[in-house]
Design an enzyme around this catalytic site. Structure first.
Site, PDB file in Angstrom:
ATOM      1  N   GLY A   1       0.824  -1.203   0.000  1.00 15.77           N
ATOM      2  CA  GLY A   1       0.000   0.000   0.000  1.00 15.77           C
ATOM      3  C   GLY A   1       0.852   1.243   0.000  1.00 15.77           C
TER       4      GLY A   1
ATOM      5  N   GLY B   1       0.581   5.608   0.647  1.00 16.56           N
ATOM      6  CA  GLY B   1      -0.207   6.759   1.052  1.00 16.56           C
ATOM      7  C   GLY B   1       0.645   8.001   1.102  1.00 16.56           C
TER       8      GLY B   1
ATOM      9  N   LYS C   1       3.274  -0.424   8.757  1.00 16.49           N
ATOM     10  CA  LYS C   1       3.086   0.916   8.208  1.00 16.49           C
ATOM     11  C   LYS C   1       4.357   1.707   8.462  1.00 16.49           C
ATOM     12  CE  LYS C   1      -0.259   4.720   8.100  1.00 16.49           C
ATOM     13  NZ  LYS C   1      -1.608   5.150   8.523  1.00 16.49           N
TER      14      LYS C   1
ATOM     15  N   ASP D   1     -12.671   8.999   9.572  1.00 14.95           N
ATOM     16  CA  ASP D   1     -12.325   8.717   8.183  1.00 14.95           C
ATOM     17  C   ASP D   1     -12.805   7.311   7.820  1.00 14.95           C
ATOM     18  OD1 ASP D   1     -11.360   9.461   5.704  1.00 14.95           O
ATOM     19  OD2 ASP D   1      -9.335   8.710   6.084  1.00 14.95           O
TER      20      ASP D   1
END
Length: 461
Positions: free
Chosen positions: A50, A52, A72, A174
């Site tokens: 991923g 971001g 992350k 969110d």
């Protein structure tokens, strides 16, 4: 999706902290940088999963526990403007994650010379966005993208998790399909992730943030145009509106309120465009769901009417949603069995949470350490870069990082009967990773996913 006039879900907007932990549909994603944290003896990098604006996420093998984890990675230096939100994200997930199966749990914080890494539970089933997009590809014109039973199955899990957060005075702010992941079970359990916009609250908040298509009217226009003070809003009601958007996108494959004209990014004009639709049209009048609207049942339409009330004081609440007739309709046999299994496993977690004895001083020390590590991560590391071997040849033998264990085991009272209980084992049981009599993990979904990767088989197949 069924011929509707809408953009693909894969184009769903990303917030500044948005990070989908699930692998892409084809099991691969290019990354412009070499594998990070390649020197860790405890973890082996597998692939990037991923990307971001604030951080990237990599899939790692936790060699100690013999399982896949998502890490992350915030590249140093983290911008000062993101310092507090990063501290809040890590702290909130550390506090809430262990208490609910439908929230992504966190295990460890790692600070290297180049990165701050948050080690988390890995949801191998992908995002709900990808799941709905897959249904979209095979949907029949005039029919729903996801049938109401399956949507209800996911929606119940979602609402229970949001309710858990609200009961602990925490709002996500969110909530969206991209931040709703699926594990590897069939049917899968839902996992809410990415708490970068989350906040504790006593009453109302004023920050203007979120993903525009999911933002409620009072949040979209909570800023005075003359430069005055922002208007306060109830964050729980904001989460409820976002839940309504998630539900209707799951059913119809499109946002009920979307951009009517092209905009250069998410500007004030773009948000004004959305706000005008929200306050001047009902969701039933949306041209984006016109093709699917007539396939909705009267019961779900009633719930959507209550979710999309412009006045937040009159909007349905989470406890009221849980009493709604559509929400409580019987599930089909397969989904009902999965829900019963989820309830049983959540009861095990609840029992642990009720009986655990946290040491307040240890919790405060842990939270201070989180703040300190993020503070250091906001500064540039000392190294000028190091040689990185190809991903397939990584050995990970030299561990010189600062590490912080985020599991409950480190903050339990010494005299607690649970002091020797590694809380990760509770999460393992909830995820179906039970330990055998030998003390070793049986081959789990996590390991099967890794084997699939090594054989070139897409995950989830």
């Amino acid at each position: 999706m069924g011929g509707c006039n809408c953009k693909p879900l894969t184009d769903e907007p990303k917030s500044a902290s948005d990070m989908t932990l699930a692998a892409s549909a084809n099991g691969s994603q290019k990354h412009s940088k070499p594998p990070p944290l390649n020197h860790l003896a405890s973890h082996r990098a597998v692939k990037a999963i991923g990307r971001g604006a604030a951080a990237d996420t990599w899939l790692f093998m936790d060699k100690k526990r013999n399982r896949l984890v998502a890490v992350k990675l915030f590249e140093r230096p983290i911008p000062d403007v993101l310092k507090e939100s990063t501290i809040r994200e890590i702290t909130v997930q550390t506090e809430l994650g262990p208490g609910h199966i439908n929230l992504i749990n966190v295990y460890e914080l790692i600070l290297s010379d180049d990165y701050l890494g948050l080690v988390m539970e890995y949801a191998q089933g992908g995002s709900l966005t990808a799941h709905v997009a897959e249904r979209w590809g095979t949907a029949t014109a005039g029919k729903l993208v996801m049938d109401e039973d399956e949507a209800r199955y996911f929606f119940r899990q979602f609402i229970h998790a949001v309710d858990y957060c609200h009961k602990h005075n925490t709002t996500h702010r969110d909530l969206k399909l991209d931040n709703s992941l699926l594990d590897g079970q069939k049917p899968p359990f839902l996992k809410i992730c990415d708490f970068g916009f989350a906040s504790h609250f006593a009453n109302q908040l004023t920050e203007h943030l979120g993903t525009p298509e999911y933002m409620s009217p009072e949040l979209l226009r909570n800023r005075d145009q003359d430069g005055g003070h922002p208007r306060a809003y109830d964050p729980r009601s904001v989460d409820v509106w976002a839940a309504g958007v998630m539900l209707i996108v799951s059913l119809c494959g499109a946002f009920p309120f979307d951009h009517m004209r092209a905009h250069d990014g998410f500007t004030d004009d773009a948000e004004l465009d959305l706000w005008l639709q929200e306050v001047n049209k009902t969701w039933k009048e949306s041209p984006f769901i016109h093709d699917n609207r007539d396939a909705l049942s009267a019961e779900v339409c009633d719930l959507l009417d209550l979710l999309f009330v412009v006045d937040p004081c009159k909007r349905i609440t989470i406890p009221e949603i849980m009493k709604h007739p559509w929400y409580n309709q019987d599930l089909t046999e397969g989904h009902q069995q999965a829900m019963e299994r989820l309830v049983h496993e959540q009861a095990q977690v609840d029992e642990y949470i009720q009986q655990r004895q946290l040491d307040t001083a240890k919790v405060e020390a842990r939270n201070k350490k989180i703040r300190d590590m993020v503070g250091v991560a906001c500064t540039k590391g000392k190294s000028k870069g190091s040689h990185v071997r190809p991903l397939q040849a990584l050995n990970l033998v030299d561990d010189g990082c600062e590490r912080l264990d985020l599991t409950d085991q480190k903050v339990l009272k010494d005299e607690s009967v649970h002091a020797l209980e590694d809380h990760a084992s509770v999460a393992d049981r909830a995820a179906g990773l039970d330990k055998g009599r030998s003390g070793k993990l049986h081959e789990s979904d996590s390991m099967q996913a890794l084997n699939s990767l090594s054989k070139g088989t897409p995950m989830g197949k």
